[in-house]
Design a protein around this motif. Structure first.
Motif, short mmCIF file in Angstrom:
data_model
loop_
_atom_site.label_atom_id
_atom_site.label_comp_id
_atom_site.label_asym_id
_atom_site.label_seq_id
_atom_site.Cartn_x
_atom_site.Cartn_y
_atom_site.Cartn_z
N PHE A 41 0.77 -1.16 -0.04
CA PHE A 41 0.02 0.07 -0.03
C PHE A 41 0.87 1.09 -0.09
O PHE A 41 1.72 1.40 0.68
CB PHE A 41 -1.01 0.10 1.25
CG PHE A 41 -2.09 -0.91 1.14
CD1 PHE A 41 -2.02 -2.06 0.21
CD2 PHE A 41 -2.96 -0.79 2.06
CE1 PHE A 41 -3.04 -2.85 0.23
CE2 PHE A 41 -4.27 -1.87 2.25
CZ PHE A 41 -4.09 -2.90 1.21
N GLN A 42 0.72 2.04 -0.83
CA GLN A 42 1.50 3.22 -0.95
C GLN A 42 0.46 4.69 -1.35
O GLN A 42 -0.46 4.44 -2.05
CB GLN A 42 2.64 3.35 -2.14
CG GLN A 42 3.55 2.31 -1.76
CD GLN A 42 4.52 2.36 -2.81
OE1 GLN A 42 4.96 3.21 -3.34
NE2 GLN A 42 5.15 1.01 -3.24
N GLY A 49 -6.98 8.14 2.65
CA GLY A 49 -7.75 7.08 2.30
C GLY A 49 -7.11 5.71 2.46
O GLY A 49 -7.57 4.70 2.68
N MET A 50 -5.52 5.66 2.48
CA MET A 50 -5.07 4.51 2.74
C MET A 50 -4.94 4.02 4.32
O MET A 50 -5.33 2.89 4.61
CB MET A 50 -3.43 4.64 2.76
CG MET A 50 -2.63 3.44 2.77
SD MET A 50 -0.74 3.37 2.58
CE MET A 50 -0.34 4.80 3.87
N ASP A 257 4.05 -7.70 -6.21
CA ASP A 257 3.52 -7.26 -7.53
C ASP A 257 1.99 -7.08 -7.14
O ASP A 257 1.23 -6.87 -8.38
CB ASP A 257 3.60 -8.39 -8.50
CG ASP A 257 3.20 -9.62 -8.31
OD1 ASP A 257 2.71 -9.94 -7.09
OD2 ASP A 257 3.37 -10.65 -9.01
N SER A 258 1.68 -6.89 -5.89
CA SER A 258 0.29 -6.67 -5.76
C SER A 258 0.05 -5.37 -4.86
O SER A 258 0.82 -5.08 -3.66
CB SER A 258 -0.50 -7.74 -4.78
OG SER A 258 -0.38 -9.06 -5.35
N ARG A 259 -0.35 -4.36 -5.51
CA ARG A 259 -0.09 -2.95 -5.19
C ARG A 259 -1.27 -2.24 -5.14
O ARG A 259 -2.07 -1.97 -6.17
CB ARG A 259 1.10 -2.25 -5.80
CG ARG A 259 1.48 -0.86 -5.35
CD ARG A 259 2.70 -0.60 -6.13
NE ARG A 259 3.87 -1.22 -5.75
CZ ARG A 259 4.28 -2.16 -6.57
NH1 ARG A 259 4.11 -2.24 -7.75
NH2 ARG A 259 5.53 -2.91 -6.29
N LEU A 260 -1.67 -1.06 -4.01
CA LEU A 260 -2.65 -0.40 -4.10
C LEU A 260 -2.17 1.17 -3.89
O LEU A 260 -1.23 1.18 -2.88
CB LEU A 260 -3.58 -0.67 -2.98
CG LEU A 260 -4.91 -1.69 -3.19
CD1 LEU A 260 -4.30 -2.91 -3.60
CD2 LEU A 260 -5.86 -1.63 -2.04
N GLU A 301 -2.84 -2.38 -8.95
CA GLU A 301 -1.92 -2.87 -9.75
C GLU A 301 -1.83 -4.25 -9.57
O GLU A 301 -1.27 -4.55 -8.37
CB GLU A 301 -0.75 -1.92 -9.62
CG GLU A 301 -0.87 -0.56 -10.28
CD GLU A 301 0.44 0.22 -10.11
OE1 GLU A 301 1.89 -0.37 -9.85
OE2 GLU A 301 0.57 1.42 -10.31
N VAL A 302 -1.84 -5.21 -10.46
CA VAL A 302 -1.69 -6.65 -10.16
C VAL A 302 -0.76 -6.98 -11.30
O VAL A 302 -1.11 -7.21 -12.63
CB VAL A 302 -2.99 -7.43 -10.40
CG1 VAL A 302 -2.82 -8.82 -9.74
CG2 VAL A 302 -3.90 -6.60 -9.18
#
Length: 394
Positions: A41-42, A49-50, A257-260, A301-302
């Motif tokens: 999470f970035q 929101g995060m 590689d799993s990114r929000l 992003e996946v």
């Protein structure tokens, strides 16, 4: 070794985890369902929101009687404590399920992760992206400091031999030393790779889930050059050749590689605005000041897929003109401003292969007094929030 059915059954404990945003939940179930793995999470610095989403994830995990470990690894305290306490589903009994640590070095963090034995645990690493950047600089500084110290010792020995007519041996670095064989960058990559492997092992063996919360990286990007300068205002011409500041994700390891990505965006870009405001020509929109506002947005992003942003905001009178004012602000009372739209795929950014090594941990590196009472941490966060509000008001 776990059988396939047992492995799938263990992953189901994360099926009912919710972010608090329906559109985001639907998108994640289709593309990135929560399971026992590592998530990145970035967020942009001005976006809350995060922390709202992370607090909803923590609450949904606590409701099922599972444990949560929150580790502050950077300089900023975990901001979701405030959102946790004022969550409508928060209970005082949850405090016994939360463990909080404040760790200031990479070696201590590595040691603490290796000591976790709780099954089905949710681990929040706050500020991890910034802490590893600091660790990388720290390694380079240590190498340079050692080399300068060695050069100084050689100089002092030569000077002493010349002044006193001596013949002492000049200090030399052993040929087997890592100063000759391993660069600071290579050592950092191997340490990071070893740490990620430790987290992955924890997720598989203990069925844990890890969320890394951090901020986007600041970079400079050059303005596009203008081919023709005819009929161009001087204000635009002066911008040529200059750089602008942009925020971009930190790609710190190829396996993550799993990114929000969380950020702020204009309300008039949301499907909610387009569905509720009569607009004839969407190419040119004139916005009244009364509806000009920022809302929270998140991009998923996946691997090689990039999805369109999901918009949401804290529900308030702005979205309900006919209703009475809300008497109390509830952080999990979220209004979904988006619908699901899948954007074109983009190639992922890869990093070079990394070799694994062992991180040396001495007795002084062991985590000792970093654990605090969760209730005390939550109360401190509430006091800090009040002070920030007063400062802003003044």
């Amino acid at each position: 070794m776990l059988k396939l059915n047992e492995y799938i059954e263990k992953q189901r404990i994360y099926n009912d985890i919710s972010t608090g945003v329906d559109s985001l939940d639907k998108l994640l179930r289709q593309s990135l369902p929560f399971k026992n793995t590592i998530y990145d999470f970035q967020s942009s610095p001005n976006c809350d929101g995060m922390f709202i989403v992370t607090a909803s994830i923590i609450i949904s995990h606590l409701k099922r009687g599972r444990k949560v470990i929150i580790i502050d690894t950077g300089w900023n305290k975990f901001s979701s404590f405030h959102y946790l306490k004022y969550h409508s589903k928060y209970e005082d009994t949850f405090k016994s399920q939360i463990t909080y640590y404040r760790i200031d070095t990479f070696a201590k963090l590595y040691y603490k992760i290796s000591q976790i034995k709780d099954p089905d645990v949710l681990i929040i690493l706050n500020g991890f992206q910034q802490s590893i950047e600091f660790y990388k600089l720290e390694l380079s500084l240590t190498y340079e400091e050692y080399r300068n110290k060695h050069r100084l010792e050689q100089y002092l020995t030569l000077r002493n031999n010349k002044l006193n007519n001596l013949n002492e041996a000049i200090p030399q670095i052993s040929s087997s030393s890592q100063l000759f064989n391993v660069s600071p960058t290579t050592k950092f990559e191997s340490h990071l790779n070893s740490f990620i492997a430790k987290l992955t092992q924890l997720c598989i063996n203990l069925n844990g889930m890890v969320i890394m919360c951090g901020f986007l990286d600041t970079k400079f990007r050059q303005f596009k050059t203008i081919s023709s300068q005819e009929n161009i205002p001087s204000s635009q011409l002066s911008a040529q050749g200059k750089n602008r500041v942009v925020l971009s994700p930190r790609i710190f390891h190829k396996s993550i590689d799993s990114r929000l990505i969380f950020f702020k965006d204009w309300y008039h870009k949301t499907p909610h605005f387009l569905n509720n405001q009569p607009i004839d020509d969407k190419r040119s929109i004139t916005i009244n000041q009364s509806i000009l506002r920022f809302v929270n947005a998140v991009k998923v992003e996946v691997r090689d897929k990039l999805f369109a942003p999901v918009y949401f905001d804290v529900d308030e009178e702005f979205y309900h003109e006919d209703e009475e004012d809300k008497e109390e602000l509830v952080f999990d009372d979220i209004i979904d401003l988006s619908d699901l739209k899948i954007a074109q795929n983009v190639p992922p950014t890869s990093s070079p292969p990394i070799d694994s090594t062992v991180i040396n941990i001495t007795a002084t590196d062991v985590v000792q007094d970093e654990i605090q009472e969760v209730e005390e941490v939550i109360d401190e966060s509430e006091e800090e929030q009040v002070q920030e509000i007063r400062s802003a008001t003044n």
